[in-house]
Every structure is written in structure tokens, then in C-alpha cells.
Design a protein around this motif. Structure first.
Motif, PDB file in Angstrom:
ATOM      1  N   GLY A  52       0.788  -1.236   0.000  1.00  0.00           N
ATOM      2  CA  GLY A  52       0.000   0.000   0.000  1.00  0.00           C
ATOM      3  C   GLY A  52       0.812   1.274   0.000  1.00  0.00           C
ATOM      4  O   GLY A  52       0.396   2.283  -0.584  1.00  0.00           O
ATOM      5  N   SER A  53       1.972   1.237   0.635  1.00  0.00           N
ATOM      6  CA  SER A  53       2.767   2.463   0.740  1.00  0.00           C
ATOM      7  C   SER A  53       3.256   2.952  -0.624  1.00  0.00           C
ATOM      8  O   SER A  53       3.486   4.153  -0.801  1.00  0.00           O
ATOM      9  CB  SER A  53       3.957   2.253   1.678  1.00  0.00           C
ATOM     10  OG  SER A  53       4.851   1.297   1.149  1.00  0.00           O
ATOM     11  N   LEU A  54       3.398   2.047  -1.572  1.00  0.00           N
ATOM     12  CA  LEU A  54       3.813   2.483  -2.913  1.00  0.00           C
ATOM     13  C   LEU A  54       2.785   3.426  -3.507  1.00  0.00           C
ATOM     14  O   LEU A  54       3.126   4.487  -4.042  1.00  0.00           O
ATOM     15  CB  LEU A  54       4.028   1.269  -3.824  1.00  0.00           C
ATOM     16  CG  LEU A  54       5.198   0.371  -3.446  1.00  0.00           C
ATOM     17  CD1 LEU A  54       5.195  -0.899  -4.300  1.00  0.00           C
ATOM     18  CD2 LEU A  54       6.513   1.115  -3.570  1.00  0.00           C
ATOM     19  N   GLY A  59       1.378   8.191  -5.018  1.00  0.00           N
ATOM     20  CA  GLY A  59       0.111   8.873  -5.296  1.00  0.00           C
ATOM     21  C   GLY A  59       0.116  10.284  -4.748  1.00  0.00           C
ATOM     22  O   GLY A  59      -0.427  11.206  -5.369  1.00  0.00           O
ATOM     23  N   ALA A  60       0.754  10.490  -3.583  1.00  0.00           N
ATOM     24  CA  ALA A  60       0.861  11.833  -3.012  1.00  0.00           C
ATOM     25  C   ALA A  60       1.710  12.743  -3.898  1.00  0.00           C
ATOM     26  O   ALA A  60       1.596  13.967  -3.825  1.00  0.00           O
ATOM     27  CB  ALA A  60       1.446  11.763  -1.605  1.00  0.00           C
ATOM     28  N   ALA A  61       2.535  12.123  -4.737  1.00  0.00           N
ATOM     29  CA  ALA A  61       3.354  12.893  -5.678  1.00  0.00           C
ATOM     30  C   ALA A  61       2.689  12.983  -7.055  1.00  0.00           C
ATOM     31  O   ALA A  61       3.301  13.420  -8.020  1.00  0.00           O
ATOM     32  CB  ALA A  61       4.739  12.253  -5.801  1.00  0.00           C
ATOM     33  N   GLY A  62       1.431  12.552  -7.136  1.00  0.00           N
ATOM     34  CA  GLY A  62       0.663  12.715  -8.362  1.00  0.00           C
ATOM     35  C   GLY A  62       0.695  11.549  -9.328  1.00  0.00           C
ATOM     36  O   GLY A  62       0.058  11.609 -10.377  1.00  0.00           O
ATOM     37  N   GLY A  67      -3.005  -0.280  -9.443  1.00  0.00           N
ATOM     38  CA  GLY A  67      -2.531  -1.468  -8.737  1.00  0.00           C
ATOM     39  C   GLY A  67      -3.650  -2.160  -7.994  1.00  0.00           C
ATOM     40  O   GLY A  67      -4.814  -1.751  -8.059  1.00  0.00           O
ATOM     41  N   PRO A  68      -3.297  -3.199  -7.242  1.00  0.00           N
ATOM     42  CA  PRO A  68      -4.305  -3.954  -6.490  1.00  0.00           C
ATOM     43  C   PRO A  68      -4.896  -3.131  -5.353  1.00  0.00           C
ATOM     44  O   PRO A  68      -4.303  -2.144  -4.919  1.00  0.00           O
ATOM     45  CB  PRO A  68      -3.523  -5.153  -5.961  1.00  0.00           C
ATOM     46  CG  PRO A  68      -2.119  -4.672  -5.884  1.00  0.00           C
ATOM     47  CD  PRO A  68      -1.954  -3.716  -7.026  1.00  0.00           C
ATOM     48  N   GLU A  69      -6.025  -3.546  -4.883  1.00  0.00           N
ATOM     49  CA  GLU A  69      -6.703  -2.858  -3.776  1.00  0.00           C
ATOM     50  C   GLU A  69      -6.006  -3.207  -2.469  1.00  0.00           C
ATOM     51  O   GLU A  69      -6.119  -4.311  -1.968  1.00  0.00           O
ATOM     52  CB  GLU A  69      -8.176  -3.266  -3.721  1.00  0.00           C
ATOM     53  CG  GLU A  69      -8.956  -2.606  -2.607  1.00  0.00           C
ATOM     54  CD  GLU A  69      -8.845  -1.089  -2.615  1.00  0.00           C
ATOM     55  OE1 GLU A  69      -8.388  -0.531  -1.603  1.00  0.00           O
ATOM     56  OE2 GLU A  69      -9.215  -0.477  -3.629  1.00  0.00           O
ATOM     57  N   TYR A  70      -5.268  -2.264  -1.946  1.00  0.00           N
ATOM     58  CA  TYR A  70      -4.494  -2.496  -0.729  1.00  0.00           C
ATOM     59  C   TYR A  70      -5.216  -2.004   0.531  1.00  0.00           C
ATOM     60  O   TYR A  70      -4.761  -2.232   1.637  1.00  0.00           O
ATOM     61  CB  TYR A  70      -3.132  -1.809  -0.824  1.00  0.00           C
ATOM     62  CG  TYR A  70      -3.257  -0.305  -0.889  1.00  0.00           C
ATOM     63  CD1 TYR A  70      -3.296   0.461   0.264  1.00  0.00           C
ATOM     64  CD2 TYR A  70      -3.379   0.337  -2.109  1.00  0.00           C
ATOM     65  CE1 TYR A  70      -3.456   1.827   0.207  1.00  0.00           C
ATOM     66  CE2 TYR A  70      -3.527   1.707  -2.177  1.00  0.00           C
ATOM     67  CZ  TYR A  70      -3.560   2.446  -1.015  1.00  0.00           C
ATOM     68  OH  TYR A  70      -3.726   3.805  -1.071  1.00  0.00           O
ATOM     69  N   GLY A 108      10.737  20.435  -7.908  1.00  0.00           N
ATOM     70  CA  GLY A 108      10.423  20.419  -6.486  1.00  0.00           C
ATOM     71  C   GLY A 108       8.984  20.028  -6.209  1.00  0.00           C
ATOM     72  O   GLY A 108       8.098  20.234  -7.031  1.00  0.00           O
ATOM     73  N   ILE A 109       8.785  19.446  -5.026  1.00  0.00           N
ATOM     74  CA  ILE A 109       7.450  19.071  -4.565  1.00  0.00           C
ATOM     75  C   ILE A 109       7.437  19.132  -3.043  1.00  0.00           C
ATOM     76  O   ILE A 109       8.441  18.852  -2.389  1.00  0.00           O
ATOM     77  CB  ILE A 109       7.052  17.651  -5.051  1.00  0.00           C
ATOM     78  CG1 ILE A 109       5.638  17.284  -4.575  1.00  0.00           C
ATOM     79  CG2 ILE A 109       8.074  16.622  -4.628  1.00  0.00           C
ATOM     80  CD1 ILE A 109       5.121  15.946  -5.091  1.00  0.00           C
ATOM     81  N   LEU A 110       6.300  19.506  -2.494  1.00  0.00           N
ATOM     82  CA  LEU A 110       6.099  19.480  -1.053  1.00  0.00           C
ATOM     83  C   LEU A 110       5.258  18.232  -0.765  1.00  0.00           C
ATOM     84  O   LEU A 110       4.029  18.279  -0.809  1.00  0.00           O
ATOM     85  CB  LEU A 110       5.402  20.755  -0.580  1.00  0.00           C
ATOM     86  CG  LEU A 110       5.429  21.027   0.917  1.00  0.00           C
ATOM     87  CD1 LEU A 110       6.867  21.122   1.428  1.00  0.00           C
ATOM     88  CD2 LEU A 110       4.697  22.328   1.232  1.00  0.00           C
ATOM     89  N   LEU A 111       5.926  17.127  -0.522  1.00  0.00           N
ATOM     90  CA  LEU A 111       5.262  15.845  -0.337  1.00  0.00           C
ATOM     91  C   LEU A 111       4.502  15.818   0.984  1.00  0.00           C
ATOM     92  O   LEU A 111       5.050  16.174   2.026  1.00  0.00           O
ATOM     93  CB  LEU A 111       6.297  14.715  -0.388  1.00  0.00           C
ATOM     94  CG  LEU A 111       5.755  13.293  -0.391  1.00  0.00           C
ATOM     95  CD1 LEU A 111       4.961  13.001  -1.667  1.00  0.00           C
ATOM     96  CD2 LEU A 111       6.911  12.297  -0.256  1.00  0.00           C
ATOM     97  N   PHE A 112       3.270  15.389   0.938  1.00  0.00           N
ATOM     98  CA  PHE A 112       2.382  15.331   2.111  1.00  0.00           C
ATOM     99  C   PHE A 112       2.233  16.697   2.782  1.00  0.00           C
ATOM    100  O   PHE A 112       1.856  16.782   3.941  1.00  0.00           O
ATOM    101  CB  PHE A 112       2.862  14.297   3.138  1.00  0.00           C
ATOM    102  CG  PHE A 112       2.918  12.894   2.619  1.00  0.00           C
ATOM    103  CD1 PHE A 112       1.785  12.269   2.125  1.00  0.00           C
ATOM    104  CD2 PHE A 112       4.120  12.186   2.622  1.00  0.00           C
ATOM    105  CE1 PHE A 112       1.837  10.970   1.643  1.00  0.00           C
ATOM    106  CE2 PHE A 112       4.178  10.890   2.138  1.00  0.00           C
ATOM    107  CZ  PHE A 112       3.043  10.280   1.650  1.00  0.00           C
TER     108      PHE A 112
END
Length: 167
Positions: A52-54, A59-62, A67-70, A108-112
Motif C-alpha cells: 500500500g505504501s507504494l 500517489g501523493a506525488a501525483g 494497482g491492487p486494492e491495498y 520540487g514538490i512538497l510531499l504530504f
């Protein structure tokens, strides 16, 4: 930080294989091994978290990952975790090839909303996150009576076999 998608994919291929090596050593019974009485997170939970963390991190980075339902509860069968990881890793690889390019990695990105990094830095964090949890899992595997495989070198049993073979 990764400067090209291909550099990441080469590294990911190696890390994915090491993660699968650990996941494939799990048994259904070992999945219940918890961190401690105070921390009920189990070995199975950690394995499923790698799946799920992938999607969560990328996903938070767009990145849109098919993938499978985690979000379902942690599977009770170790083979389901392995299968989910394989599917998610393949989905990540495909999504990266289709949606991101080398130029994006330096942006650059502000992740989370609080981690100031680049898209290449996000990929580095994903790899380090996998390594971190693999380490936790190998300790819990020992506690559950499962011999963890060597990851970046031989484990105790593999080292003993090497010494014995040398005579």
C-alpha cells in the motif's frame, strides 16, 4: 536522488527482488507475529504496508497507479501479500514510464504538505522506506521462527554453510 527514470528502474528492479525474497520467505503462521504487546502491528501488516505504501507515497506525488486494492484488511495468506506486491510493483513501474520523465525528477514538490523534496527525492524515499521495513520484517521473522533470507549479504545460516563448504 534519481536523475533519470531508468536509473530508478534499475535500482528498483534490484530492491524489488530483495523485497520479494523477504516476502516469499513468510509463512501464513508468521504473519501474526506482532512487534510487541504494546504495538499490535504484525509481520503481515508490515508486508501489506509495503504494498500500500507504494500507492500512498507515489500517489501523493501525483502518480496514478492502477494497482491492487491495498485498503482491504491484511491478507491471512502470505502468498496474497507476495502477489499484491508483485502487482503493485509492476503497476508502479508502468505508471512511472507513462506519466513521468527525466526532467520531472529535478522539479520540487512538497510531499504530504511538509516534506520539501524533488520528484527524484520521492523515488529515493520510496526505496529507503522499503529497505526500512524489510529490516523490521527480518527481525520479526526470527521471532516468528522463520529464517529470513540474506538481503545485502548472507544471513547467519548462509554464512555458516559458506564456512562449512570451505572446510
Amino acid at each position: 536522488m534519481y536523475r533519470s527514470i531508468n536509473d530508478f528502474l534499475e535500482d528498483w528492479s534490484q530492491e524489488e527482488a530483495l523485497t520479494l525474497k523477504v516476502l516469499e520467505a513468510l509463512t501464513d503462521d508468521s504473519l501474526k507475529q506482532s512487534v510487541s504487546a504494546a504495538q499490535p502491528r504484525s509481520l503481515g501488516d508490515l508486508g501489506w504496508h509495503l504494498v500500500g505504501s507504494l500507492d500512498i507515497m507515489l500517489g501523493a506525488a501525483g502518480l496514478v497507479i492502477a494497482g491492487p486494492e491495498y485498503k482491504l484488511p491484511t491478507p491471512e495468506c502470505a502468498s496474497d501479500i507476495v502477489q499484491g506486491y508483485r502487482q503493485m510493483s509492476d503497476a508502479v513501474t508502468n505508471a512511472l514510464k507513462q506519466q513521468w520523465n527525466d526532467e520531472k525528477l529535478s522539479q520540487g514538490i512538497l510531499l504530504f504538505g511538509f516534506i520539501d523534496t524533488t520528484y527524484g527525492g520521492v523515488l529515493k524515499t520510496v526505496v529507503r522506506h522499503q529497505i526500512h521495513h524489510r529490516g523490521q520484517m527480518t527481525i520479526l521473522m526470527r521471532q516468528a521462527g522463520v529464517v529470513p533470507p540474506g538481503v545485502y549479504g548472507p544471513n547467519e545460516e548462509e554464512s555458516a554453510a559458506i564456512r562449512a563448504a570451505k572446510g
